[in-house]
Scaffold this motif. Structure first.
Motif, PDB file in Angstrom:
ATOM      1  N   HIS A  93       0.847  -1.183   0.000  1.00 37.32           N
ATOM      2  CA  HIS A  93       0.000   0.000   0.000  1.00 37.32           C
ATOM      3  C   HIS A  93       0.893   1.247   0.000  1.00 37.32           C
ATOM      4  CE1 HIS A  93      -2.748   3.043   1.559  1.00 37.32           C
ATOM      5  NE2 HIS A  93      -3.710   2.285   1.045  1.00 37.32           N
ATOM      6  N   LEU A  94       0.652   2.187  -0.905  1.00 36.71           N
ATOM      7  CA  LEU A  94       1.553   3.329  -1.083  1.00 36.71           C
ATOM      8  C   LEU A  94       1.696   4.202   0.162  1.00 36.71           C
ATOM      9  CD1 LEU A  94       0.671   4.440  -4.722  1.00 36.71           C
ATOM     10  CD2 LEU A  94       2.661   3.164  -3.922  1.00 36.71           C
ATOM     11  N   LEU A  95       0.596   4.540   0.821  1.00 37.76           N
ATOM     12  CA  LEU A  95       0.681   5.381   2.018  1.00 37.76           C
ATOM     13  C   LEU A  95       1.386   4.634   3.143  1.00 37.76           C
ATOM     14  CD1 LEU A  95       0.121   7.968   3.535  1.00 37.76           C
ATOM     15  CD2 LEU A  95      -2.170   7.090   4.066  1.00 37.76           C
ATOM     16  N   ARG A  96       1.023   3.374   3.337  1.00 37.35           N
ATOM     17  CA  ARG A  96       1.685   2.558   4.349  1.00 37.35           C
ATOM     18  C   ARG A  96       3.175   2.438   4.074  1.00 37.35           C
ATOM     19  NH1 ARG A  96      -0.395  -0.562   8.261  1.00 37.35           N
ATOM     20  NH2 ARG A  96      -2.617  -0.717   8.119  1.00 37.35           N
ATOM     21  N   HIS A  97       3.511   2.269   2.815  1.00 37.94           N
ATOM     22  CA  HIS A  97       4.915   2.143   2.419  1.00 37.94           C
ATOM     23  C   HIS A  97       5.685   3.417   2.781  1.00 37.94           C
ATOM     24  CE1 HIS A  97       8.312   0.602   0.152  1.00 37.94           C
ATOM     25  NE2 HIS A  97       8.402   1.777  -0.423  1.00 37.94           N
ATOM     26  N   ALA A  98       5.099   4.576   2.504  1.00 41.97           N
ATOM     27  CA  ALA A  98       5.759   5.848   2.811  1.00 41.97           C
ATOM     28  C   ALA A  98       5.946   6.024   4.319  1.00 41.97           C
ATOM     29  CB  ALA A  98       4.950   7.013   2.238  1.00 41.97           C
ATOM     30  N   ILE A  99       4.918   5.700   5.087  1.00 39.18           N
ATOM     31  CA  ILE A  99       5.007   5.828   6.546  1.00 39.18           C
ATOM     32  C   ILE A  99       6.044   4.853   7.098  1.00 39.18           C
ATOM     33  CG2 ILE A  99       3.740   5.454   8.703  1.00 39.18           C
ATOM     34  CD1 ILE A  99       1.250   6.525   7.155  1.00 39.18           C
ATOM     35  N   LYS A 100       6.009   3.624   6.604  1.00 42.57           N
ATOM     36  CA  LYS A 100       6.959   2.604   7.063  1.00 42.57           C
ATOM     37  C   LYS A 100       8.395   3.010   6.725  1.00 42.57           C
ATOM     38  CE  LYS A 100       7.316  -1.774   8.509  1.00 42.57           C
ATOM     39  NZ  LYS A 100       6.583  -2.420   9.554  1.00 42.57           N
ATOM     40  N   ARG A 101       8.581   3.580   5.545  1.00 47.13           N
ATOM     41  CA  ARG A 101       9.921   4.010   5.144  1.00 47.13           C
ATOM     42  C   ARG A 101      10.443   5.092   6.098  1.00 47.13           C
ATOM     43  NH1 ARG A 101      12.945   2.882   1.173  1.00 47.13           N
ATOM     44  NH2 ARG A 101      14.592   4.246   0.477  1.00 47.13           N
ATOM     45  N   PHE A 102       9.598   6.055   6.435  1.00 45.96           N
ATOM     46  CA  PHE A 102       9.973   7.107   7.371  1.00 45.96           C
ATOM     47  C   PHE A 102      10.367   6.492   8.713  1.00 45.96           C
ATOM     48  CE2 PHE A 102       8.848  10.023  10.789  1.00 45.96           C
ATOM     49  CZ  PHE A 102       9.603  11.129  10.454  1.00 45.96           C
TER      50      PHE A 102
END
Length: 93
Positions: free
Chosen positions: A21-30
């Motif tokens: 999931h794109l939003l989850r991926h961005a949050i997880k990356r942070f």
């Protein structure tokens, strides 16, 4: 190890779906960027799930996952880290 309760194939599919999931991926990356600031060498990733942290850990790091479906998925993806599961010895790596 038979599938029981919450750690079955359905759970594994959900973990793998969520990691894309794109939003989850961005949050997880942070989040992972912050965690990795404190990593100084090989690490054990307990409950590595879909492997997002594991893929970014230094060489020599290992994963520990009890869900055989997630371990199999990581192996199919060619994750270079070793897999450890309860009830299996190092020969199973």
């Amino acid at each position: 190890m038979p599938d029981t309760g919450e750690f079955d194939a359905t759970y594994a599919r959900e973990q793998l779906r969520r990691c894309k999931h794109l939003l989850r991926h961005a949050i997880k990356r942070f989040y992972l960027d912050r965690v990795l600031e404190d990593v100084r060498g090989p690490t054990i990733d307990f409950g590595c799930g879909a492997g997002q942290l594991l893929e970014r850990l230094p060489a020599g790091s290992i994963r520990y996952e009890i869900n055989t479906h997630l371990v199999d998925s990581l192996r199919r993806r060619g994750t270079r880290r070793e897999a450890l599961r309860p009830g299996f010895g190092s020969a199973d790596l």
